[in-house]
Design a protein around this motif. Structure first.
Motif: not given
Length: 420
Positions: A137-148
Motif C-alpha cells: 500500500k502506498r501512502p497518500l500525499p498530504f497535499l496532492p498537486h492534482g487529484v484524478g
C-alpha cells in the motif's frame, strides 16, 4: 476433371452455394450453452423475434442473439442490459446477409450466489499472489498537486468528490475522466482512464468512484484485469465505490478504501479551514505553554530570591562572625585561665623545689664536703672514714666554698636508744 463439390477458377461457386455450405457447417454444431453479459435488448411490440447482444465479460467479442419474446418473458428475473446470463440455443446462419446468430430457446440468469462464488475464487487467487498485502500500500500525499477522478459522467459520485475536494481546498486541481461504471464497456474504459491518469506526473492520487449499486452493477470493480492494473499503478489509488454490505475486489487491492465518494474526497484533500484552525490552535497552545513556562520560572526565581540566604547573603556570615568572636573570647579566657593555673602550679612547684633544693639546706647552716684527690673530680663524702687525716677537702656553704685539710678525726657520737 474437377472433383464434385470443389470450386475452381473454371467452376467457381456462386455466393448462394458458399453461404449454404457455411450454413451447413454451422448448423452441425447443434445446441450449445453459452455465458455472457447482455449489452443490448431490442424488442419491438408486435414482432415475433427479439434481438439481443451478448458480450464476453473478459474480451471485446460479442454475438447476436435472436429469440422469441416469450423466451424473454419466461426468464426468472427481468432481463436488463448488463445482466449476466446463460443461454441455450442453436447457431444459425442467415444466408441472405451472411450473418451468424444464436437462436436461443432458454435463458437463465447467473445467480448472485454464483457471482459471489466466482469473485471469492478470484479473491483467493489474488490474495495468494500478494496483491492485497498491506506492505504494497502506498501512502497518500498530504497535499496532492492534482487529484484524478474516474467516475460516471454527470454522476452524483463525481459531484460529491469534486465539490467536497474543492470546498476543502479551493486551489486543488481536479482531473476528471468520465467512463461507464457498469456494463460490458466499463472495464476497458476504466483501464484506459487509469493508464492516462497514472502517466500524468501532475496527478498525485487517483480516485475511482461510484455511488454504490447491486452486485451485478459492481461486477466491473471485481474484474481481474482492473485489479492487476491497480496493483501495478505508480500513483496511489483510492477506491470509493460506496457499497458497504459487499466489498468489490478493488477495495482490497487499492491503497485506500473510502466508504463513500464524499469520504474519499475528505481523505484525499485536507480541509484548509481545519488546517488553519489547527495551526491557530497550535500557535495558541505554544504561546500559552511558553507563557506558563516563563511564569513558572519567574515564580521559581522569586521563591529563590525570597529565601534568607539570597535575600541577605551576608546575614549568615554575620551570624558566623559573632559566633566566631564569642568562641575566640571564650578561647582566650580558657587559655588565660589555663596559663594562670599553670603559672601558679609552676610557682608552687618552684617553691617546693627551692625548699627541697641544696641551696635552702645550705642556708639553714648545713655544708657539703667534697674530697679532692689528685686529678680526680671532687666527690661528696658521707663518712669520716672517707676522709683520712691529711685529706684535702672542699667545704661548700651557703655563701661560698673553701678548701681545708683534715687535721683530726673526732669521736663518733653515741646514739641513744631513746633518740632512735
Amino acid at each position: 476433371m474437377t472433383a464434385p463439390g470443389k470450386s475452381t477458377p473454371e467452376a467457381p461457386w456462386p455466393v448462394r452455394t458458399l453461404n449454404a455450405k457455411i450454413g451447413d457447417w454451422i448448423h452441425r454444431l447443434g445446441q450449445v450453452w453459452v455465458e455472457g453479459q447482455i449489452t443490448q435488448i431490442s424488442r419491438r411490440p408486435g414482432t415475433k423475434t427479439a434481438f439481443l447482444q451478448l458480450r464476453d465479460p473478459s474480451a471485446d467479442i460479442s454475438l447476436t442473439i435472436t429469440c422469441s419474446p416469450t423466451v424473454i418473458d419466461r426468464c426468472e428475473v427481468p432481463l436488463t442490459e448488463g445482466a449476466r446470463v446463460i443461454m441455450a440455443g442453436r447457431p444459425s446462419f442467415y444466408a441472405g446477409r451472411a450473418t451468424i446468430s444464436l437462436r436461443v430457446t432458454e435463458i437463465r440468469p447467473v445467480g448472485i450466489g454464483e457471482l459471489l462464488a466466482r469473485i471469492e475464487r478470484l479473491r483467493r487467487l489474488l490474495a495468494a499472489e500478494g496483491l492485497f498485502d498491506d506492505r504494497l500500500k502506498r501512502p497518500l500525499p498530504f497535499l496532492p498537486h492534482g487529484v484524478g477522478v474516474i467516475t460516471g459522467r454527470a454522476s452524483a459520485a463525481e459531484r460529491d468528490v469534486v465539490s467536497v475536494a474543492q470546498g476543502r481546498w479551493p486551489s486543488v486541481r481536479m482531473v476528471v475522466r468520465n467512463t461507464p461504471v457498469q456494463g460490458p464497456t466499463a472495464v476497458p474504459a476504466i483501464l484506459k482512464a487509469l493508464a492516462d491518469l497514472d502517466s500524468d506526473r501532475s496527478v498525485s492520487v487517483i480516485v475511482i468512484a461510484r455511488g454504490g449499486g447491486s452486485v451485478e452493477d459492481l461486477l466491473p470493480f471485481s474484474d481481474e484485469a482492473l485489479c492487476r492494473a491497480v496493483s501495478r499503478a505508480r500513483t496511489p489509488i483510492v477506491s470509493a465505490i460506496g457499497h458497504e454490505p459487499d466489498h468489490p475486489l478493488l477495495d482490497l487491492v487499492a491503497d485506500l478504501r473510502a466508504a463513500t465518494p464524499t469520504d474519499a474526497a475528505k481523505r484525499v484533500v485536507p480541509d484548509v479551514a481545519a488546517e488553519l484552525a489547527l495551526l491557530g490552535e497550535l500557535r495558541a497552545r505554544c504561546a500559552g505553554a511558553l507563557r506558563n513556562w516563563v511564569s513558572r520560572e519567574q515564580h521559581g526565581l522569586a521563591g529563590l530570591r525570597a529565601r534568607p540566604v539570597l535575600a541577605d547573603p551576608l546575614r549568615m556570615i554575620d551570624e558566623r562572625v559573632a559566633g566566631i568572636e564569642r568562641a575566640r573570647g571564650e578561647l582566650r579566657r580558657e587559655v588565660a585561665r589555663f596559663v594562670g593555673y599553670e603559672e601558679q602550679r609552676i610557682e608552687n612547684l618552684s617553691s617546693r623545689v627551692a625548699t627541697l633544693g641544696p641551696a635552702q639546706t645550705l642556708a639553714r647552716g648545713y655544708a657539703v664536703v667534697q674530697r679532692i684527690s689528685g686529678d680526680d673530680p671532687p666527690h661528696v663524702v658521707g663518712s669520716v672514714d672517707d676522709m683520712p687525716i691529711g685529706s684535702q677537702i672542699r667545704v661548700r656553704v651557703a655563701d661560698g666554698a673553701m678548701r681545708a685539710a683534715v687535721m683530726q678525726a673526732a669521736e663518733k657520737p653515741i646514739t641513744r636508744r631513746e633518740d632512735r
